[in-house]
Design a protein around this motif. Structure first.
Motif, PDB file in Angstrom:
ATOM      1  N   TYR A   1       0.803  -1.222   0.000  1.00 19.60           N
ATOM      2  CA  TYR A   1       0.000   0.000   0.000  1.00 19.60           C
ATOM      3  C   TYR A   1       0.841   1.279   0.000  1.00 19.60           C
ATOM      4  N   CYS A   2       1.988   1.262   0.667  1.00 17.40           N
ATOM      5  CA  CYS A   2       2.748   2.502   0.849  1.00 17.40           C
ATOM      6  C   CYS A   2       3.299   3.061  -0.460  1.00 17.40           C
ATOM      7  N   ASP A   3       3.495   2.207  -1.440  1.00 21.65           N
ATOM      8  CA  ASP A   3       3.999   2.686  -2.733  1.00 21.65           C
ATOM      9  C   ASP A   3       2.923   3.338  -3.583  1.00 21.65           C
ATOM     10  N   ARG A   4       1.692   3.364  -3.083  1.00 19.93           N
ATOM     11  CA  ARG A   4       0.581   3.893  -3.885  1.00 19.93           C
ATOM     12  C   ARG A   4       0.435   5.405  -3.775  1.00 19.93           C
ATOM     13  N   PHE A   5       1.221   6.077  -2.910  1.00 17.36           N
ATOM     14  CA  PHE A   5       1.082   7.529  -2.774  1.00 17.36           C
ATOM     15  C   PHE A   5       2.429   8.144  -2.402  1.00 17.36           C
ATOM     16  N   THR A   6       2.518   9.472  -2.578  1.00 12.85           N
ATOM     17  CA  THR A   6       3.766  10.201  -2.351  1.00 12.85           C
ATOM     18  C   THR A   6       3.496  11.406  -1.459  1.00 12.85           C
ATOM     19  N   ARG A   7       4.383  11.634  -0.485  1.00 15.76           N
ATOM     20  CA  ARG A   7       4.279  12.801   0.395  1.00 15.76           C
ATOM     21  C   ARG A   7       5.310  13.862   0.001  1.00 15.76           C
ATOM     22  N   ASP A   8       4.953  15.115   0.221  1.00 16.22           N
ATOM     23  CA  ASP A   8       5.900  16.212   0.059  1.00 16.22           C
ATOM     24  C   ASP A   8       6.960  16.088   1.150  1.00 16.22           C
ATOM     25  N   PRO A   9       8.251  16.085   0.788  1.00 15.88           N
ATOM     26  CA  PRO A   9       9.293  15.853   1.809  1.00 15.88           C
ATOM     27  C   PRO A   9       9.371  16.954   2.863  1.00 15.88           C
ATOM     28  N   VAL A  10       8.836  18.135   2.575  1.00 11.45           N
ATOM     29  CA  VAL A  10       8.911  19.247   3.524  1.00 11.45           C
ATOM     30  C   VAL A  10       7.639  19.330   4.373  1.00 11.45           C
ATOM     31  N   SER A  11       6.470  19.452   3.702  1.00 10.38           N
ATOM     32  CA  SER A  11       5.217  19.629   4.439  1.00 10.38           C
ATOM     33  C   SER A  11       4.641  18.316   4.947  1.00 10.38           C
ATOM     34  N   GLY A  12       4.967  17.216   4.302  1.00 10.82           N
ATOM     35  CA  GLY A  12       4.377  15.929   4.642  1.00 10.82           C
ATOM     36  C   GLY A  12       3.045  15.670   3.978  1.00 10.82           C
ATOM     37  N   ASP A  13       2.475  16.669   3.279  1.00 13.13           N
ATOM     38  CA  ASP A  13       1.193  16.490   2.597  1.00 13.13           C
ATOM     39  C   ASP A  13       1.302  15.411   1.518  1.00 13.13           C
ATOM     40  N   ILE A  14       0.227  14.645   1.342  1.00 12.68           N
ATOM     41  CA  ILE A  14       0.167  13.686   0.237  1.00 12.68           C
ATOM     42  C   ILE A  14      -0.109  14.479  -1.037  1.00 12.68           C
ATOM     43  N   VAL A  15       0.828  14.477  -1.961  1.00 13.17           N
ATOM     44  CA  VAL A  15       0.741  15.330  -3.147  1.00 13.17           C
ATOM     45  C   VAL A  15       0.485  14.537  -4.421  1.00 13.17           C
ATOM     46  N   ASP A  16       0.544  13.214  -4.350  1.00 12.81           N
ATOM     47  CA  ASP A  16       0.282  12.399  -5.539  1.00 12.81           C
ATOM     48  C   ASP A  16      -0.098  11.002  -5.082  1.00 12.81           C
ATOM     49  N   PHE A  17      -0.882  10.319  -5.899  1.00 15.32           N
ATOM     50  CA  PHE A  17      -1.247   8.942  -5.583  1.00 15.32           C
ATOM     51  C   PHE A  17      -1.596   8.217  -6.873  1.00 15.32           C
ATOM     52  N   VAL A  18      -1.535   6.908  -6.812  1.00 15.41           N
ATOM     53  CA  VAL A  18      -1.926   6.049  -7.923  1.00 15.41           C
ATOM     54  C   VAL A  18      -2.906   5.021  -7.388  1.00 15.41           C
ATOM     55  N   GLN A  19      -4.116   5.027  -7.940  1.00 11.73           N
ATOM     56  CA  GLN A  19      -5.100   4.004  -7.605  1.00 11.73           C
ATOM     57  C   GLN A  19      -4.958   2.882  -8.624  1.00 11.73           C
ATOM     58  N   SER A  20      -4.606   1.705  -8.171  1.00 16.21           N
ATOM     59  CA  SER A  20      -4.258   0.634  -9.104  1.00 16.21           C
ATOM     60  C   SER A  20      -4.522  -0.716  -8.454  1.00 16.21           C
ATOM     61  N   PRO A  21      -4.489  -1.768  -9.245  1.00 16.16           N
ATOM     62  CA  PRO A  21      -4.661  -3.105  -8.672  1.00 16.16           C
ATOM     63  C   PRO A  21      -3.413  -3.557  -7.935  1.00 16.16           C
ATOM     64  N   VAL A  22      -3.608  -4.296  -6.848  1.00 18.87           N
ATOM     65  CA  VAL A  22      -2.508  -4.881  -6.094  1.00 18.87           C
ATOM     66  C   VAL A  22      -2.884  -6.304  -5.704  1.00 18.87           C
ATOM     67  N   ASN A  23      -1.881  -7.081  -5.318  1.00 21.18           N
ATOM     68  CA  ASN A  23      -2.112  -8.459  -4.863  1.00 21.18           C
ATOM     69  C   ASN A  23      -2.460  -8.452  -3.379  1.00 21.18           C
ATOM     70  N   SER A  24      -3.694  -8.053  -3.075  1.00 22.88           N
ATOM     71  CA  SER A  24      -4.063  -7.906  -1.663  1.00 22.88           C
ATOM     72  C   SER A  24      -5.242  -8.758  -1.230  1.00 22.88           C
ATOM     73  N   ALA A  25      -6.015  -9.284  -2.160  1.00 21.57           N
ATOM     74  CA  ALA A  25      -7.297  -9.898  -1.819  1.00 21.57           C
ATOM     75  C   ALA A  25      -7.161 -11.408  -1.609  1.00 21.57           C
ATOM     76  N   SER A  26      -8.197 -11.973  -1.021  1.00 17.14           N
ATOM     77  CA  SER A  26      -8.274 -13.426  -0.855  1.00 17.14           C
ATOM     78  C   SER A  26      -9.721 -13.866  -0.999  1.00 17.14           C
ATOM     79  N   PHE A  27      -9.905 -15.132  -1.363  1.00 17.51           N
ATOM     80  CA  PHE A  27     -11.228 -15.737  -1.477  1.00 17.51           C
ATOM     81  C   PHE A  27     -11.208 -17.071  -0.745  1.00 17.51           C
ATOM     82  N   ASP A  28     -12.301 -17.364  -0.080  1.00 19.91           N
ATOM     83  CA  ASP A  28     -12.481 -18.666   0.565  1.00 19.91           C
ATOM     84  C   ASP A  28     -13.906 -19.108   0.244  1.00 19.91           C
ATOM     85  N   VAL A  29     -14.022 -20.049  -0.698  1.00 21.97           N
ATOM     86  CA  VAL A  29     -15.332 -20.429  -1.228  1.00 21.97           C
ATOM     87  C   VAL A  29     -15.459 -21.949  -1.178  1.00 21.97           C
ATOM     88  N   LYS A  30     -16.593 -22.423  -0.647  1.00 19.52           N
ATOM     89  CA  LYS A  30     -16.826 -23.863  -0.528  1.00 19.52           C
ATOM     90  C   LYS A  30     -18.276 -24.167  -0.870  1.00 19.52           C
TER      91      LYS A  30
END
Length: 944
Positions: free
Chosen positions: A761-790
């Motif tokens: 998750y942390c690579d999905r956005f960027t902070r300004d090195p001085v203010s700390g504000d989030i100044v850019d982000f990328v909304q994208s697919p990641v390998n985060s989900a799981s399924f359990d189906v029976k």
């Protein structure tokens, strides 16, 4: 008899043993044929080993092409989506508001996603049906060419590679056509809209002393659009409102039956004046008070945004499609040329061209200032603005002058395959093929406008007694002033100046080659150890080329960026069937099935898949089977390479002074400080007051998904009850590292709530090195989900022949869903338990009762969905419409063969005209319930 012809004959015998006369049946039967001393091996879905006798080590459901047409089915997707083991994927009923997908027909085994269902044609891959995707578009498969469809609902990556996590659908085309066959069918709903028609010509024969055999098919099919206004139950919708009863314990929301137009926007334009009144404009352009009809909907929240049915506000029921129209032409030519007794060359050529149109409301404007000196203002409006000191008013308007926005989609698919197969020896066969498939998509947006020209044209003033655009540069460029005050007030010249269309072309190319060598390795006391070895290469390429206007974002509500991506994969696989015991006490036969596949993706890297299966028949009447496997799905081109497109989002920074203390554990505070944010930090004031720029894009760092699954089942065919069989299979899928689209709000939260900052998750956005504000982000697919189906699959069939009353057949296929859990992020609080909700009911079933007497066949068939709930998280204070009742639809069909050449099909579909449940969640079908209503179909087949 040649090896090739003996094999063909063995396949026919096997099919008779497995399909019987049923529409669908479990392939657990046996087929053996001896000719002299030779025993033939046949290949079935789920394995590349050509086997003697038993057809499938795993559960397979078979659908015959003939019975599919007898049901009135004109599209392969329609029958697959009726299976209890399947869920509707993308379809004309679900894709209207998805610009690049309208008209697609894809199926979705186990509801695990269309990209996790692998569709094959004659055991080989087919080019994807949509740019950047991997799922096959079933519009490209003509029903008249289908011999049978084999459905294996279980992980099959070890045999077929990626995308087979949920299962495999193998469409086997006809090879036995002699002469010319004409077929036509028509479906007429009782209420107009949604009509379907299909015509096909199929021709085939043997030439060159029977060395060359060909099958050609041309199919034309058309499906008419279905609008909300075409069905009584859609024209009178069931939605919801906030409960006017706000007393303690009352549910927050209640159903609302009937139309409820928006009270603040319409096609003529409406505005709120300084005197507190709301005004609109008549057909003559004159201002008048807005008519609320029956009045505003009473109650809290947003109820006041809606008014009664006769209100003159915007009514969404009048716009859009329930089912998109679809028109397609399919050409297919398959040939076999026998070189000699042991080798043949085969080809498959497919050309498909089809169109579909999505549709939504005209462009609309909710921030639309009209200045007090606008030259089109009626005198009474000028006086009102002067009396109430209004310099401008905001016009809320649906701009019908430009027509409904439509998304015209044309897809052209071309596939060519050539192969060579035959016998290496008495015990070993080979098959090699190479193919290239290409999809070309052309999308045209109509009913669009140039945003800048709209703003210029509406801002009209008087200059020397002439109405002109205020902007002098726009006037010099040809700007034509536009009157937006009322319906049909704008001149055609101004509409032409502002209106436009835009488009995009896309191309997807699949190039592949594969070699399979199969045969008997050596003999054991229980029989031959059989094996299949395969090598495959595949390259997938996709690109999109939008118009410059879409790239620049200068038209209303649409933007797109060009995309280009590709990957290739090399694979090697081996399968083994090891007979362990035979003809012994409690071991009529016992065999072990093994499979392993190694894959090397240019994008996702190396991976593997495997399967272990055991087949045990303690007695001849009973077969027990179990499989355990690991399957994988590599990310597709769209998930990897979708271009970045700008977006703006409002979200919470969990590291601010207040939210950092609200984390579910100590991780949030620790990680926020580790990222360089001091204790007590807050974003800047300007950050809080604005939406934040970022982008939506693919993720080239995705890796493959992994599924661990198993199946345990039994097939019982009692010898004392001829014609009866029952199959029961328990199955389970556990999918990890599943690809899930993650928004910035989720990314920020779980970046810091994770154990460390080393997470997806942390690579999905960027902070300004001085203010700390989030100044850019990328909304994208990641390998985060799981399924359990029976769940549990049950299939039974009983054929009852009689001497005097014809032959009867009873068939049932059902799926019980024991568990459906998904987690999009991997965090415990995000676990979603969906089983029992209307999307995943506990039970789904198909039942049929058939009767055949001489040339007449009749059948009654039902589809059942169990009662369900809208949400498992429901609480009484949420609403009072959580329960959704069970739903059963009956079809009655039949056929009559006048002679060997002419037959007639007929029937009534949804015979009792059952509507979707009257519930706000599903009144419009939601893709799960029939919206066509009662319909009649007639079809005929004539052989020349």
């Amino acid at each position: 008899m040649t090896s090739i012809s003996r094999l063909s004959k063995a396949v026919k015998v096997a099919l008779l043993a497995t399909t019987s006369a049923a529409l669908m049946t479990s392939a657990g039967a046996y087929a053996e044929e001896q000719e002299g001393d030779g025993i033939e091996r046949i290949e079935v879905t789920g394995s590349k080993i050509k086997r003697i006798g038993e057809l499938s080590p795993t559960p397979v459901t078979v659908i015959t092409g003939a019975d599919m047409m007898d049901m009135g089915i004109t599209n392969v997707a329609d029958i697959l989506n009726k299976l209890p083991s399947s869920t509707v994927g993308i379809s004309p009923e679900t894709s209207n508001n998805t610009i690049f997908a309208n008209g697609l027909n894809q199926t979705n085994l186990r509801g695990l996603g269309t990209d996790r269902t692998l569709v094959l044609v004659n055991g080989r891959r087919f080019v994807a049906g949509s740019n950047g995707d991997s799922a096959v578009d079933l519009n490209t498969i003509p029903t008249a060419m289908v011999s049978r469809i084999e459905v294996i609902t279980g992980g099959a990556s070890a045999v077929y590679g990626s995308d087979a996590i949920a299962g495999v659908i193998n469409i086997i085309t006809r090879t036995d056509v002699q002469g010319v066959e004409l077929d036509a069918s028509y479906i007429q709903p009782e209420q107009s809209g949604g009509e379907e028609s299909q015509f096909s010509l199929t021709a085939g024969g043997n030439f060159l002393d029977d060395k060359l055999s060909t099958v050609f098919n041309f199919t034309y099919a058309e499906q008419q659009e279905l609008r909300n206004t075409d069905r009584d139950f859609l024209d009178n919708p069931v939605t919801s409102i906030y409960n006017p009863d706000t007393s303690e314990g009352a549910p927050a929301r209640i159903p609302y039956e009937g139309r409820k137009p928006l009270s603040w926007i319409n096609e003529a334009g409406t505005f709120f004046a300084g005197d507190g009144g709301q005004y609109t404009f008549g057909s003559d352009g004159a201002m008048r008070e807005f008519d609320y009809g029956e009045g505003l909907i009473p109650g809290p929240g947003t109820n006041g945004n809606y008014c009664g049915p006769s209100c003159e506000g915007y009514d969404p029921v009048d716009y859009g499609l329930v089912r998109t129209p679809l028109e397609r032409m399919v050409f297919t030519l398959n040939t076999d040329f026998e070189i000699n007794d042991n080798h043949k060359v085969f080809t498959e050529i497919t050309y498909v061209d089809y169109t579909s149109n999505g549709e939504s409301t005209p462009v609309f404007h909710t921030w639309n200032p009209i200045m007090a000196d606008n030259a089109f203002l009626p005198q009474e409006t000028q006086d009102l603005m002067a009396d109430t000191d209004m310099e401008y008013f905001n016009l809320y308007r649906i701009d019908g002058e430009f027509g409904n926005r439509t998304y015209n989609q044309d897809r052209e698919t071309m596939r060519f395959l050539v192969g060579l197969e035959g016998s290496i020896s008495d015990d070993w066969d080979y098959s090699f093929h190479a193919q290239r498939g290409q999809l070309k998509e052309t999308t045209l947006w109509k009913g669009q406008i140039w945003d800048e020209r709209y703003e210029q044209a509406k801002d009209a003033i008087l200059v020397d007694g002439e109405i002109v655009c205020r902007d002098t540069d726009a006037r010099a460029a040809g700007c034509v002033p536009m009157n937006l005050l009322g319906v049909n007030q704008a001149s055609q010249e101004s509409i032409d100046w502002v209106g436009t269309s835009a488009g995009q072309t896309a191309k997807t190319t699949q190039t592949s080659a594969g070699l399979v060598v199969s045969g008997a390795l050596f003999d054991l006391p229980a029989g031959y150890v059989s094996a299949a070895f395969s090598a495959d290469y595949r390259k997938e390429e996709s690109e999109t080329n939008p118009d410059q206007a879409l790239i620049d974002g200068t038209i209303f509500g649409n933007s797109a960026n060009p995309m280009k991506g590709e990957y290739d994969v090399t694979e090697f696989a081996a399968e083994f069937n090891v007979p362990l015991l035979s003809d012994m006490f409690l071991a009529h036969d016992l065999a072990l099935d093994l499979a392993y596949r190694w894959m090397d993706y240019s994008t996702a890297g190396q991976d593997d898949a495997w399967k272990v299966g055991l087949n045990w028949a303690p007695i001849e009447d009973l077969r027990l089977r179990a499989t355990r496997s690991k399957s994988v799905r590599a990310p597709n081109i769209g998930e990897l390479f979708s271009p970045a497109g700008q977006t703006f989002e409002s979200f919470t920074d969990v590291c601010d002074k207040i939210n950092v203390e609200l984390g579910p554990n100590d991780n949030r505070k620790k990680n926020c400080q580790a990222s360089g944010l001091p204790e007590g930090w807050n974003p800047s004031d300007s950050w809080y007051l604005s939406n934040h720029p970022g982008s939506n894009a693919g993720n080239p760092d995705l890796k493959a998904e992994t599924s661990n699954d198993y199946t345990v089942g039994a097939v019982y065919t009692p010898s004392y009850l001829d014609g009866f069989s029952i199959t029961v299979d328990y199955w389970a899928f556990e999918i990890s590292d599943a690809i899930q689209y993650i928004g910035v709000d989720t990314a920020v939260r779980y970046c810091y709530d994770s154990e460390s900052l080393d997470n997806v998750y942390c690579d999905r956005f960027t902070r300004d090195p001085v203010s700390g504000d989030i100044v850019d982000f990328v909304q994208s697919p990641v390998n985060s989900a799981s399924f359990d189906v029976k769940g549990l699959d049950i299939e039974g069939q009983y054929d009852i022949p009689t001497d005097s009353f014809g032959d009867f057949r009873v068939h049932v296929i059902a799926t019980y869903l024991e568990q459906w859990q998904t987690n999009p992020t991997g965090f415990a609080e995000d676990l979603q338990v969906d089983v029992g909700e209307y999307t995943d009911p506990r039970w789904k079933a198909m039942f049929s009762l058939g009767w055949k007497y001489d040339a007449l066949s009749l059948e009654a068939r039902s589809n059942y969905r169990h009662s369900a709930v809208a949400s498992n998280d429901w609480k009484p204070e949420n609403n009072n419409y959580n329960d959704i009742p069970s739903h059963t639809v009956w079809d009655f069909t039949g056929s009559y063969a006048f002679n060997d050449d002419l037959s007639l099909r007929f029937g009534v579909l949804n015979a009792f005209d059952i509507e979707p449940p009257r519930n706000p969640y599903v009144y419009d079908g939601a893709g799960y319930y029939d919206t066509t209503g009662r319909a009649f179909f007639l079809g005929a087949n004539y052989k020349l």
